[in-house]
Design an enzyme around this catalytic site. Structure first.
Site, PDB file in Angstrom:
ATOM      1  N   GLY A  46       0.827  -1.203   0.000  1.00  0.00           N
ATOM      2  CA  GLY A  46       0.000   0.000   0.000  1.00  0.00           C
ATOM      3  C   GLY A  46       0.855   1.244   0.000  1.00  0.00           C
ATOM      4  N   SER A  47       0.300   2.311   0.544  1.00  0.00           N
ATOM      5  CA  SER A  47       0.973   3.609   0.444  1.00  0.00           C
ATOM      6  C   SER A  47       2.115   3.716   1.458  1.00  0.00           C
ATOM      7  CB  SER A  47      -0.044   4.719   0.686  1.00  0.00           C
ATOM      8  OG  SER A  47      -0.597   4.562   1.974  1.00  0.00           O
ATOM      9  N   CYS A  99       1.900   0.553  -8.930  1.00  0.00           N
ATOM     10  CA  CYS A  99       3.043   1.030  -8.130  1.00  0.00           C
ATOM     11  C   CYS A  99       4.281   1.253  -8.991  1.00  0.00           C
ATOM     12  CB  CYS A  99       3.327   0.054  -7.005  1.00  0.00           C
ATOM     13  SG  CYS A  99       3.407  -1.638  -7.583  1.00  0.00           S
ATOM     14  N   GLU A 119       4.557  10.367  -5.366  1.00  0.00           N
ATOM     15  CA  GLU A 119       3.923   9.339  -6.190  1.00  0.00           C
ATOM     16  C   GLU A 119       2.592   9.896  -6.693  1.00  0.00           C
ATOM     17  OE1 GLU A 119       2.307   5.849  -4.192  1.00  0.00           O
ATOM     18  OE2 GLU A 119       2.828   4.636  -5.935  1.00  0.00           O
ATOM     19  N   GLU A 173       5.516  -3.399   0.782  1.00  0.00           N
ATOM     20  CA  GLU A 173       5.610  -3.135  -0.661  1.00  0.00           C
ATOM     21  C   GLU A 173       4.894  -1.812  -0.881  1.00  0.00           C
ATOM     22  OE1 GLU A 173       7.306  -4.978  -2.710  1.00  0.00           O
ATOM     23  OE2 GLU A 173       7.625  -6.742  -1.477  1.00  0.00           O
ATOM     24  N   LEU A 174       5.662  -0.748  -1.086  1.00  0.00           N
ATOM     25  CA  LEU A 174       5.069   0.589  -1.076  1.00  0.00           C
ATOM     26  C   LEU A 174       5.137   1.253  -2.457  1.00  0.00           C
ATOM     27  CD1 LEU A 174       6.614   1.638   2.363  1.00  0.00           C
ATOM     28  CD2 LEU A 174       4.484   0.400   1.922  1.00  0.00           C
TER      29      LEU A 174
END
Ligand code: NAP
Length: 473
Positions: free
Chosen positions: A227-228, A281, A375, A247-248
């Site tokens: 996520g963020s 992502c 992002e 996992e960003l």
């Protein structure tokens, strides 16, 4: 349609429900249960109880369960794709591709389940170590909490549930509030495939409300989160001594060197920038093009992007549809306007209609602009120019993120230089940074996260290495 909570191998009533809306036309799709703290604790209990059975389930049985889930997905490919298209506004073409990847992910998980093993350890390499036979085994961690985002609601669930089950763990899954339907579907498939009751539980409700129950409970041994960066940091700081993989996000970059035949690569770069509205992502957000080819690159890139068709995600022709929320459309609009005020040139797009933000191309964007250094997670890309190759590498590295980067070049020395110098989890040479197959190691450096997915690598994260040493003399 009403969806209760999936706990202990059955649906259980929730005490309240929220309306799930289609992000494109805002139609109500379902009423989704909102888990209370007690519901989450009950899911953890169920997972804890199932853990004993899971840890003793032979690997061939775990593998067979995963194979069956892959087969159910194959049988229901179209139904699953439509589910993703409706809850995530993912165009059908992309939703089908996600289902296909999910099938691969569970297939790899089933293969991996059969080959989890340790190694022998040469104990006599150290004085005093002689006369011993030693080896390692990999044991399941126990109960794993998986927290997943909206953008790949089936495949990113698979990247957590697949390796967790392959390794003999049990799972409490908290999917994104916008995409619970595909998570419940997967839970039903696992049940049909014979997974012990309680080995996979699904709880829905706002992450900021129920997340803490998962983070604070000592029975949970690992949090696997995608996520963020903001939520990832919160999880890292509030999970005590649990194992955590994150996992960003990223602002992925691509270098296009002089001499590259741009007409051959542009269609692929357009896909990498705008697929699923840029809500990936590893979407291409920053492109650095050699000054000798810059003008023709921009011209051809704009013309290729103009071919994309915006519309209803359920229509066959649609390439681009609504962003996940109207709030994200508003934020994107503000970031683009800010960049233009500060000197960027708008070459295409920049506007929205009914939740769809047009594919947007900016050139010559100052590196401090949000559309560059944050992002953007929207169909917005910027193209800047470079003269010296090292300058391009520095520009890519001038980021707080580092998930993947890509480079198109005909010069092997530059390719190798990029491989060595780029500060990312994966360097794609003669490929866009958006490339991923599901068995490869995948994850980021810097604020893009920690730990790796890709089934074999996730299994390593989700198991404990135990040493066994026999004194033989
Ligand atoms: P998000 O807002 O961070 O949400 C992700 C998950 O975290 C959701 O299930 C959310 O629940 C939950 N959550 C929110 N607050 C929480 C808290 N305080 N404690 C525990 N859980 C909490 O991310 P998103 O908007 O769904 O997804 C987009 C982000 O994911 C982007 O940054 C993207 O780059 C990243 N991403 C990374 C990868 C990768 O592999 N590196 C892959 C895909 C996406 P609710 O939905 O209920 O808020």
């Amino acid at each position: 349609m009403k969806k209760d909570l999936w706990i202990g191998g059955e649906y259980r009533n929730a005490s309240s429900y929220m309306k799930l809306k289609n992000p494109f036309n805002l139609e109500v799709l379902a009423e989704i249960g909102i888990a209370t703290k007690e519901d989450v604790l009950s899911a953890i209990n169920a997972a804890q109880q199932a853990q004993v059975e899971m840890a003793y389930l032979p690997s061939f049985e775990r593998a067979e369960i995963l194979e069956k889930v892959a087969q159910f997905l194959k049988d229901d490919r179209e139904e699953c794709a439509r589910l993703i298209a409706m809850e995530a506004a993912k165009p059908l073409k992309a939703a089908r591709a996600e289902v296909d990847r999910t099938i691969m992910t569970y297939t790899f998980a089933s293969h991996e389940a059969r080959r989890i093993h340790g190694e022998t350890v040469p104990m006599d390499g150290a004085p005093g170590g002689q006369g011993r036979l030693a080896f390692t085994v990999r044991e399941p961690l126990g109960v794993i909490a998986a927290i997943t985002p909206f953008n790949f609601p089936m495949n990113l669930v698979a990247h957590k549930v697949g390796p967790a089950i392959a390794a003999g763990n049990s799972v409490v899954l908290k999917p994104a509030s916008q995409t619970p339907l595909s998570a419940y579907k997967i839970a039903e498939y696992f049940h049909r495939a014979g997974l012990p009751a309680g080995a996979l539980n699904v709880v829905t409700g706002s992450g900021s409300k129920i997340g803490d129950v998962l983070l604070k409970d000592d029975r949970i041994k690992m949090i696997t989160f995608t996520g963020s960066p903001e939520v990832g940091r919160y999880i890292r700081e509030n999970s005590g001594l649990k194992r955590v993989t994150l996992e960003l996000g990223s602002n992925s970059a691509l270098i296009v060197d002089d001499g590259v035949l741009i007409h051959q690569v542009i269609p692929r770069i357009v896909t990498g920038a705008f697929a699923y509205q840029g809500q990936v992502c590893i979407s291409i957000q920053r492109i650095f093009v050699h000054e000798n080819i810059f003008d023709s690159f921009v011209e051809q890139f704009v013309s290729e992007t103009q071919k994309l068709k915006a519309g209803n995600p359920l229509e066959e022709e649609t390439d681009i549809s609504a962003m996940i929320t109207r709030g994200d459309v508003q934020r994107t609009q503000e970031w683009v306007e800010e960049a233009v005020i500060n000197g960027a040139q708008l070459k295409l797009g920049g506007r929205s209609e009914e939740g769809i933000f047009q594919p947007t191309i900016l050139v010559n964007v100052p590196s401090g602009e949000k559309v560059s250094c944050e992002e953007v997670f929207a169909p917005v890309v910027h193209i800047n120019t470079f003269r010296d190759f090292n300058e391009a590498i520095d520009q890519v590295n001038d980021s707080k993120y580092g998930l993947q980067a890509g480079i198109f070049t005909n010069d092997i020395h530059k390719a190798l230089q990029a491989a060595r110098k780029l500060q990312v989890g994966g360097v794609m040479i003669n490929e866009i940074p958006t490339f991923r197959v599901d068995q490869m190691p995948y994850g980021g450096v810097k604020m893009s996260g920690m730990g790796r997915e890709g089934i074999k690598y996730a299994v390593e994260e989700m198991t404990e290495l135990k040493l066994i040493s026999f004194k033989t003399e």
